[in-house]
Design an enzyme around this catalytic site. Structure first.
Site, mmCIF file in Angstrom:
data_model
loop_
_atom_site.group_PDB
_atom_site.id
_atom_site.type_symbol
_atom_site.label_atom_id
_atom_site.label_comp_id
_atom_site.label_asym_id
_atom_site.label_seq_id
_atom_site.Cartn_x
_atom_site.Cartn_y
_atom_site.Cartn_z
ATOM 1 N N HIS A 241 -10.070 5.858 9.527
ATOM 2 C CA HIS A 241 -9.356 4.750 9.036
ATOM 3 C C HIS A 241 -7.718 4.709 9.246
ATOM 4 O O HIS A 241 -7.136 3.703 9.850
ATOM 5 C CB HIS A 241 -9.616 4.415 7.576
ATOM 6 C CG HIS A 241 -8.988 2.897 7.189
ATOM 7 N ND1 HIS A 241 -9.828 1.863 7.304
ATOM 8 C CD2 HIS A 241 -8.192 2.721 6.069
ATOM 9 C CE1 HIS A 241 -8.942 0.823 6.677
ATOM 10 N NE2 HIS A 241 -8.089 1.222 6.342
ATOM 11 N N ILE B 132 -1.009 6.978 5.283
ATOM 12 C CA ILE B 132 -1.309 8.280 4.814
ATOM 13 C C ILE B 132 -2.524 8.492 5.060
ATOM 14 O O ILE B 132 -3.562 7.867 5.039
ATOM 15 C CB ILE B 132 -0.657 8.617 3.458
ATOM 16 C CG1 ILE B 132 0.527 8.205 3.299
ATOM 17 C CG2 ILE B 132 -1.068 10.114 2.980
ATOM 18 C CD1 ILE B 132 0.995 8.316 1.966
ATOM 19 N N ASP C 30 -9.954 10.666 4.638
ATOM 20 C CA ASP C 30 -11.066 11.506 5.141
ATOM 21 C C ASP C 30 -11.484 11.013 6.387
ATOM 22 O O ASP C 30 -12.046 11.741 7.179
ATOM 23 C CB ASP C 30 -11.964 11.646 4.091
ATOM 24 C CG ASP C 30 -11.495 12.296 2.987
ATOM 25 O OD1 ASP C 30 -10.630 13.317 3.098
ATOM 26 O OD2 ASP C 30 -12.069 11.782 1.626
ATOM 27 N N THR C 31 -11.386 9.694 6.753
ATOM 28 C CA THR C 31 -12.068 9.018 7.889
ATOM 29 C C THR C 31 -11.130 8.735 8.856
ATOM 30 O O THR C 31 -9.764 9.075 8.964
ATOM 31 C CB THR C 31 -12.754 7.807 7.383
ATOM 32 O OG1 THR C 31 -11.932 7.026 7.053
ATOM 33 C CG2 THR C 31 -13.607 8.156 6.217
ATOM 34 N N ALA D 7 3.870 2.664 4.862
ATOM 35 C CA ALA D 7 3.535 4.081 4.813
ATOM 36 C C ALA D 7 1.786 4.536 4.823
ATOM 37 O O ALA D 7 1.195 4.065 3.872
ATOM 38 C CB ALA D 7 4.032 4.729 3.503
ATOM 39 N N GLU E 161 -1.055 -5.491 7.802
ATOM 40 C CA GLU E 161 -0.844 -6.966 7.756
ATOM 41 C C GLU E 161 0.623 -7.219 8.210
ATOM 42 O O GLU E 161 1.029 -8.419 8.347
ATOM 43 C CB GLU E 161 -0.986 -7.317 6.306
ATOM 44 C CG GLU E 161 -2.253 -7.879 5.822
ATOM 45 C CD GLU E 161 -3.194 -6.646 5.663
ATOM 46 O OE1 GLU E 161 -2.656 -5.648 5.353
ATOM 47 O OE2 GLU E 161 -4.285 -6.519 5.764
ATOM 48 N N PHE F 190 0.902 -1.123 0.120
ATOM 49 C CA PHE F 190 -0.072 -0.095 0.090
ATOM 50 C C PHE F 190 0.925 1.461 0.103
ATOM 51 O O PHE F 190 1.998 1.406 0.746
ATOM 52 C CB PHE F 190 -0.897 0.147 1.093
ATOM 53 C CG PHE F 190 -2.216 0.862 1.023
ATOM 54 C CD1 PHE F 190 -3.330 0.025 0.741
ATOM 55 C CD2 PHE F 190 -2.055 2.043 1.053
ATOM 56 C CE1 PHE F 190 -4.705 0.889 0.589
ATOM 57 C CE2 PHE F 190 -3.341 2.515 1.074
ATOM 58 C CZ PHE F 190 -4.504 2.255 0.803
ATOM 59 N N SER G 233 0.130 -1.991 5.642
ATOM 60 C CA SER G 233 0.833 -2.037 7.052
ATOM 61 C C SER G 233 0.148 -2.766 8.222
ATOM 62 O O SER G 233 0.651 -3.191 8.908
ATOM 63 C CB SER G 233 0.957 -0.589 7.395
ATOM 64 O OG SER G 233 1.631 0.439 6.453
HETATM 65 N N1 LIG Z 1 -4.779 2.909 4.213
HETATM 66 C C1 LIG Z 1 -3.604 2.259 4.288
HETATM 67 C C2 LIG Z 1 -3.420 1.042 4.220
HETATM 68 N N2 LIG Z 1 -4.675 0.320 4.277
HETATM 69 C C3 LIG Z 1 -4.667 -1.122 4.060
HETATM 70 C C4 LIG Z 1 -4.561 -1.673 5.356
HETATM 71 O O1 LIG Z 1 -3.059 -1.693 5.647
HETATM 72 C C5 LIG Z 1 -4.918 -3.167 5.083
HETATM 73 O O2 LIG Z 1 -4.152 -3.840 4.175
HETATM 74 C C6 LIG Z 1 -6.280 -3.535 4.805
HETATM 75 O O3 LIG Z 1 -7.229 -2.947 5.634
HETATM 76 C C7 LIG Z 1 -6.835 -5.026 4.686
HETATM 77 O O4 LIG Z 1 -6.445 -5.611 6.050
HETATM 78 N N3 LIG Z 1 -2.293 0.532 4.480
HETATM 79 C C8 LIG Z 1 -1.208 1.085 4.445
HETATM 80 O O5 LIG Z 1 0.044 0.590 4.540
HETATM 81 N N4 LIG Z 1 -1.181 2.346 4.389
HETATM 82 C C9 LIG Z 1 -2.370 2.944 4.249
HETATM 83 O O6 LIG Z 1 -2.457 4.206 4.257
HETATM 84 C C1 LIG Z 2 -5.394 4.809 5.899
HETATM 85 C C2 LIG Z 2 -6.274 5.663 4.983
HETATM 86 O O1 LIG Z 2 -6.139 6.853 5.588
HETATM 87 C C3 LIG Z 2 -6.892 5.778 3.735
HETATM 88 O O2 LIG Z 2 -6.482 4.711 2.977
HETATM 89 C C4 LIG Z 2 -8.402 5.659 3.958
HETATM 90 O O3 LIG Z 2 -8.949 6.789 3.432
HETATM 91 P P1 LIG Z 2 -10.407 7.270 3.838
HETATM 92 O O4 LIG Z 2 -10.078 7.654 5.350
HETATM 93 O O5 LIG Z 2 -10.237 8.604 3.115
HETATM 94 O O6 LIG Z 2 -11.267 6.269 3.750
#
Ligand SMILES: Nc1c(NC[C@H](O)[C@H](O)[C@H](O)CO)[nH]c(=O)[nH]c1=O
Ligand SMILES: CC(=O)[C@@H](O)COP(=O)(O)O
Length: 173
Positions: free
Chosen positions: A106, A100, A103-104, A98, A76, A40, A74
């Site tokens: 998450h 980043i 909007d939410t 990384a 995982e 990611f 990240s």
């Molecule tokens: N949003 C970011 C993610 N999201 C994905 C999660 O890490 C994961 O793979 C998914 O939720 C499935 O379990 N990962 C990053 O490394 N960086 C991000 O900004």
């Molecule tokens: C980890 C994050 O911030 C991203 O991938 C999720 O974005 P959002 O909060 O806009 O759904």
């Protein structure tokens, strides 16, 4: 009392200077290391990985002693790092990712899970698991820390991996 660091004993006064302990940067030989890298935001993590590999080369760690596994994100990283640590085949596990902000909320879930996953992996396996995961507000911040204006955090994490592997190998057995 003297403290042992790298190949030299330090007197009590020099022991108080943390920079002396950089002498622990004599890589254990062989220095087996696994890199767990999140796909990611690969545009960022590939530069962090390059920085880490350059540092290992600089410290004469052999290429064949380094393995790389890519994971989806990240979130995982922890479970994979713990499995690798428990295999007892590696002296350090370098975790790269990384996260980043979007909007939410998450972002907070992924960033916190990555940090606690890497911490648990180290604690549960007894092998140093190094946190080379960026947690940034935007892509600019991330790229600046992946070889841009703010250096390369992958390279810094690699130095930590070498120091911790050496500490465990030479001083904590
Ligand atoms: N949003 C970011 C993610 N999201 C994905 C999660 O890490 C994961 O793979 C998914 O939720 C499935 O379990 N990962 C990053 O490394 N960086 C991000 O900004
Ligand atoms: C980890 C994050 O911030 C991203 O991938 C999720 O974005 P959002 O909060 O806009 O759904």
């Amino acid at each position: 009392m003297a403290a042992f660091a790298g190949n030299c004993y330090l007197t009590s006064s020099s022991r108080l200077n943390p920079t002396n302990f950089r002498q622990s940067l004599i890589p254990s030989s062989p220095c087996y290391c696994y890199y767990v890298v999140a796909r990611f935001n690969e545009i960022v993590t590939k530069h962090l990985l390059e920085g880490a590999l350059d540092t290992f080369k600089k410290y004469s760690v052999k290429e064949e002693d380094i393995d790389v596994v890519w994971v989806p994100g990240s979130f995982e990283i922890g479970v994979v790092a713990e499995k690798l640590g428990k295999s007892r085949k590696y002296q350090s596990i370098l975790c790269i990712g990384a996260v980043i902000r979007g909007d939410t909320t998450h972002y907070d879930a992924v960033a916190n899970s990555a940090a606690s996953g890497v911490l648990s992996a180290g604690m549960n396996s007894g092998v140093p698991c190094i946190f080379g995961v960026l947690t940034c507000d935007d892509m600019d911040q991330a790229l600046n820390r992946a070889g841009g204006k703010a250096g390369n955090k992958g390279a810094e994490a690699a130095l930590t991996a070498i120091e911790m592997a050496s500490l465990f190998e030479h001083h904590l057995k």
